[in-house]
Scaffold this active site. Structure first.
Site, PDB file in Angstrom:
ATOM      1  N   HIS A  56       0.869  -1.185   0.000  1.00 28.89           N
ATOM      2  CA  HIS A  56       0.000   0.000   0.000  1.00 28.89           C
ATOM      3  C   HIS A  56       0.905   1.234   0.000  1.00 28.89           C
ATOM      4  O   HIS A  56       1.797   1.362   0.856  1.00 28.89           O
ATOM      5  CB  HIS A  56      -0.924  -0.005   1.224  1.00 28.89           C
ATOM      6  CG  HIS A  56      -1.908  -1.134   1.177  1.00 28.89           C
ATOM      7  ND1 HIS A  56      -2.101  -2.003   2.212  1.00 28.89           N
ATOM      8  CD2 HIS A  56      -2.740  -1.528   0.184  1.00 28.89           C
ATOM      9  CE1 HIS A  56      -3.016  -2.900   1.876  1.00 28.89           C
ATOM     10  NE2 HIS A  56      -3.421  -2.635   0.637  1.00 28.89           N
ATOM     11  N   GLU A  59       1.864   3.686   3.114  1.00 27.65           N
ATOM     12  CA  GLU A  59       2.332   3.095   4.369  1.00 27.65           C
ATOM     13  C   GLU A  59       3.857   3.173   4.387  1.00 27.65           C
ATOM     14  O   GLU A  59       4.558   2.283   3.886  1.00 27.65           O
ATOM     15  CB  GLU A  59       1.793   1.667   4.481  1.00 27.65           C
ATOM     16  CG  GLU A  59       0.251   1.675   4.489  1.00 27.65           C
ATOM     17  CD  GLU A  59      -0.379   0.288   4.484  1.00 27.65           C
ATOM     18  OE1 GLU A  59       0.363  -0.709   4.579  1.00 27.65           O
ATOM     19  OE2 GLU A  59      -1.616   0.222   4.382  1.00 27.65           O
ATOM     20  N   HIS A 158       3.281  -3.495   6.810  1.00 26.07           N
ATOM     21  CA  HIS A 158       2.249  -2.477   6.548  1.00 26.07           C
ATOM     22  C   HIS A 158       2.161  -1.527   7.735  1.00 26.07           C
ATOM     23  O   HIS A 158       2.765  -1.753   8.790  1.00 26.07           O
ATOM     24  CB  HIS A 158       0.875  -3.149   6.375  1.00 26.07           C
ATOM     25  CG  HIS A 158       0.733  -3.939   5.137  1.00 26.07           C
ATOM     26  ND1 HIS A 158      -0.143  -3.618   4.136  1.00 26.07           N
ATOM     27  CD2 HIS A 158       1.369  -5.066   4.716  1.00 26.07           C
ATOM     28  CE1 HIS A 158      -0.053  -4.492   3.159  1.00 26.07           C
ATOM     29  NE2 HIS A 158       0.855  -5.390   3.486  1.00 26.07           N
ATOM     30  N   GLU A 222       1.620  -5.290  10.900  1.00 24.73           N
ATOM     31  CA  GLU A 222       1.125  -3.904  11.010  1.00 24.73           C
ATOM     32  C   GLU A 222       2.024  -3.187  12.007  1.00 24.73           C
ATOM     33  O   GLU A 222       2.079  -3.549  13.189  1.00 24.73           O
ATOM     34  CB  GLU A 222      -0.328  -3.895  11.478  1.00 24.73           C
ATOM     35  CG  GLU A 222      -1.300  -4.602  10.532  1.00 24.73           C
ATOM     36  CD  GLU A 222      -1.532  -3.854   9.218  1.00 24.73           C
ATOM     37  OE1 GLU A 222      -1.161  -2.656   9.119  1.00 24.73           O
ATOM     38  OE2 GLU A 222      -2.081  -4.475   8.282  1.00 24.73           O
TER      39      GLU A 222
END
Ligand SMILES: O=C(O)CCC(=O)N[C@@H](CCC(=O)O)C(=O)O
Ligand SMILES: [Zn+2]
Length: 340
Positions: A56, A59, A158, A222
């Site tokens: 993404h 990010e 991410h 994450e």
């Protein structure tokens, strides 16, 4: 100079191919934004590692981590000791600071279907990139046979859109094959991972690709919240940086108590099924917030309300703006064990 490769790739000037030497090994740019590094000598704990960032485009903390890793390898501060495939995912999206350009790249990692005609994607950009990255991963894992008793590894890094009660957490993609190696939990704990959630069905993300097709220990990590370049809390990611360094040098990563991590399993994958879809809570509700039985968490003109059943569930990745047919949230139950 591979540190230049990162800058030039992000600026859109990198050559698609190229090769050279770094201390202890050699590198080859195998596709735009895809760098393969081969050690002259493998370290005692070496395993083939895919480390990806920027699937993404907005990010940025993972891209900064990747940059720091590459700088360490190039300067000789780290001597490469394991086969590495370092990936910058969605290059046009990174350059424009967007999550994606046309469609979410991280739902397209499915063999023979990345050119999906059924997803209404008006451009081939992200599907073509998914095909290119799947091919790069296949070639990389095939090139480096596994030593006895080792597994392949993929960390897809991410950052989350929302704030989170656990700022750093791992998503374990679903597999009907072997469980994730138990050795991963103490390693992730030492790297600062605070929670782990196990997917309950196939999700066709990049980490799922490596787990499903290559039996890798694979995770979506994450690592904080979406921020622009330079605004990330890199100090909080120092233990993750140390883990990446250990992987790259083929040495033993630090370990910590795996019980310091809280474990969850996905109970419900909430899909957006119509244009008329709303989440029934505010934008500042953080990931992992618990909803009591009877709470209405979403309304969908096609599917009706989503109501929490008999046990409280926690919400992760709520996003009412996803494409119709895409995941709008995960609802999690607490789990006592890290096994899947
Ligand atoms: O914060 C959000 O809503 C999304 C953050 C993000 O990009 N998460 C990944 C998770 C992938 C997985 O489920 O393994 C994604 O949605 O692609
Ligand atoms: Zn992401």
């Amino acid at each position: 100079m591979i540190a230049d490769w990162l800058d030039l790739t992000l600026e859109g000037h990198a050559s698609a191919r190229g090769m050279g030497r770094i201390p202890g090994g050699r590198y080859e740019i195998v596709a735009p934004g895809v760098l393969e590094i081969t050690p002259d000598v493998t370290g005692p704990k070496a395993r083939p590692c895919v480390i990806s960032a920027g699937i993404h485009g907005n990010e940025t903390a993972p891209i900064e981590l990747l940059g720091e890793l590459i700088a360490g390898l190039e300067s000789g501060h780290l001597i490469v000791g394991a086969p590495l495939l370092l990936i910058l995912g969605n290059l046009p999206a990174i350059r424009s600071g967007e999550r994606f350009i046309t469609t979410n790249l991280n739902r397209l990692f499915k063999r023979a279907e990345a050119s999906v005609t059924g997803n209404d994607c008006p451009s081939d950009d992200e599907p073509a990139r998914a095909r290119q990255l799947m091919a790069a991963v296949d070639t990389f894992y095939a090139r480096f046979p596994l030593a006895e008793g080792t597994r392949r590894l993929h960390y897809d890094m991410h950052t989350a859109i929302r704030d989170s009660l656990y700022p750093r957490f791992a998503v374990v993609p679903f597999s009907d094959g072997d469980a994730i190696s138990a050795s991963q939990w103490p390693i992730l704990s030492a790297a600062g991972i605070q929670a782990v959630l196990h997917q309950h069905q196939h999700s066709w993300t990049f980490s799922h690709y490596s787990r499903h097709y290559h039996d890798a220990d694979a995770f979506t990590l994450e690592l904080g919240q979406v921020r622009p370049f330079g605004a990330n809390d890199m100090a909080a990611l120092a233990p993750m940086k140390a883990l990446l360094a250990a992987l790259a040098t083929g040495t033993a990563p630090a370990e910590a108590d795996p019980e310091a991590i809280d474990y969850f399993t996905v109970e419900v994958e909430l899909m957006r099924q119509s244009a008329d879809f709303t989440l029934c809570f505010s934008e500042d509700v953080a990931n992992f917030t618990a909803f009591a039985p009877g709470s209405v968490v979403a309304e969908d003109a096609a599917a009706g309300p989503c109501i929490i059943g008999d046990t409280p569930l926690r919400v992760v990745f709520p996003n009412a703006k996803v494409e119709i047919g895409a995941r709008a949230a995960l609802l999690l139950a607490e789990s006592s064990t890290p096994t899947d």
